[in-house]
Design an enzyme around this catalytic site. Structure first.
Site, PDB file in Angstrom:
ATOM      1  N   HIS A  15       0.864  -1.184   0.000  1.00 19.15           N
ATOM      2  CA  HIS A  15       0.000   0.000   0.000  1.00 19.15           C
ATOM      3  C   HIS A  15       0.897   1.230   0.000  1.00 19.15           C
ATOM      4  CE1 HIS A  15      -3.722   2.268   0.918  1.00 19.15           C
ATOM      5  NE2 HIS A  15      -2.937   3.037   1.660  1.00 19.15           N
ATOM      6  N   ILE A  16       0.629   2.172  -0.901  1.00 26.21           N
ATOM      7  CA  ILE A  16       1.426   3.402  -0.926  1.00 26.21           C
ATOM      8  C   ILE A  16       0.621   4.543  -0.322  1.00 26.21           C
ATOM      9  CG2 ILE A  16       2.911   2.701  -2.837  1.00 26.21           C
ATOM     10  CD1 ILE A  16       1.221   4.421  -4.710  1.00 26.21           C
ATOM     11  N   ARG A  25     -14.456   4.563  -7.993  1.00 30.81           N
ATOM     12  CA  ARG A  25     -14.322   3.415  -7.097  1.00 30.81           C
ATOM     13  C   ARG A  25     -15.310   3.492  -5.936  1.00 30.81           C
ATOM     14  NH1 ARG A  25      -8.488   1.283  -7.775  1.00 30.81           N
ATOM     15  NH2 ARG A  25      -8.610   0.532  -5.631  1.00 30.81           N
ATOM     16  N   GLU A  45      -4.758  -5.840  -8.075  1.00 33.50           N
ATOM     17  CA  GLU A  45      -4.898  -5.308  -6.724  1.00 33.50           C
ATOM     18  C   GLU A  45      -5.435  -6.363  -5.757  1.00 33.50           C
ATOM     19  OE1 GLU A  45      -6.815  -1.449  -6.295  1.00 33.50           O
ATOM     20  OE2 GLU A  45      -6.566  -1.079  -8.444  1.00 33.50           O
TER      21      GLU A  45
END
Length: 219
Positions: free
Chosen positions: A11-12, A52, A172
């Site tokens: 995760h960034i 999203r 993902e």
């Protein structure tokens, strides 16, 4: 290329979001971030975040929006990080490059065990979950359907690379609502400056992930 024996997920996040993550004990999905408005810099593209949140649902979990899940990639040095590093996409609000961005690494199998114990839904996609045509799965036996060669391909930007590689690299992992800080095993950073900033944030914190300068995780 077959899947790794112990897949890792990444995760960034901007380094200035780390203190609030530690204080809360969780990474939050975008829906919760909107509701909570935690301190720190938001990265990413707003139009994709909105899609999203409001349009894209998981086929494996009807009525669960992508934006209701904390997103991870299966590799560092993602295509999204490249866009952040270039800072020239008109849809990006964040323009400060890749330097302040940190990678949080976790173990996929440990994450799934945690989620299933608490009843949180999870899934993985075969491409970008912000696109309208992604496929998703919720069975670890189907992990071989991920294009692992594409995931590990750092030459995706060269001319002649098939579109399938670019799409496959953006696979993902998604976990419903939140992700516990205690499952973060390592933090990769771009520079000594950010390393020191992360170490300062971790001062006196019970859970201490390994922190490393990982230039190979960046562009």
């Amino acid at each position: 290329m077959s899947k790794p024996a112990e897949p890792k997920i990444y995760h960034i996040v901007h380094a200035d979001r780390l203190p609030s993550i530690i204080a809360d004990g969780f990474l939050w999905c975008d829906a919760e971030i909107v509701r909570r408005s935690p301190p720190g810099t938001t990265i990413g593209m707003n139009n994709i975040k909105q899609r999203r949140l409001k349009e894209l649902m998981l086929n494996s979990h009807p009525n669960l929006y992508v934006g209701d899940c904390v997103p991870f990639y299966f590799c560092p040095r993602s295509i999204m990080l490249y866009l952040l590093s270039q800072a020239n996409d008109p849809e990006l609000v964040y323009r400060d490059g890749q330097g302040p961005i940190i990678h949080m690494e976790a173990n996929l199998n440990s994450t799934v065990a945690w989620a299933e114990q608490l009843g949180y839904r999870w899934a993985f996609t075969l491409s970008n979950a912000g696109a309208r045509y992604f496929e998703d799965r919720a069975d670890l036996a189907q992990l071989d359907e991920i294009n692992w060669g594409a995931v590990q391909n750092n030459g995706w930007g060269y001319s002649g690379v098939p579109q399938s590689v670019k799409e496959g690299k953006q696979a993902e992992f998604l976990v419903e609502n939140s992700f516990p800080w205690s499952l973060i095993s390592r933090i990769g950073v771009h520079s000594r400056l950010i390393y020191n900033q992360v170490r300062e944030a971790l001062h006196d914190v019970a859970h201490q992930p390994e922190v490393e300068i990982k230039n190979e995780w960046y562009y």
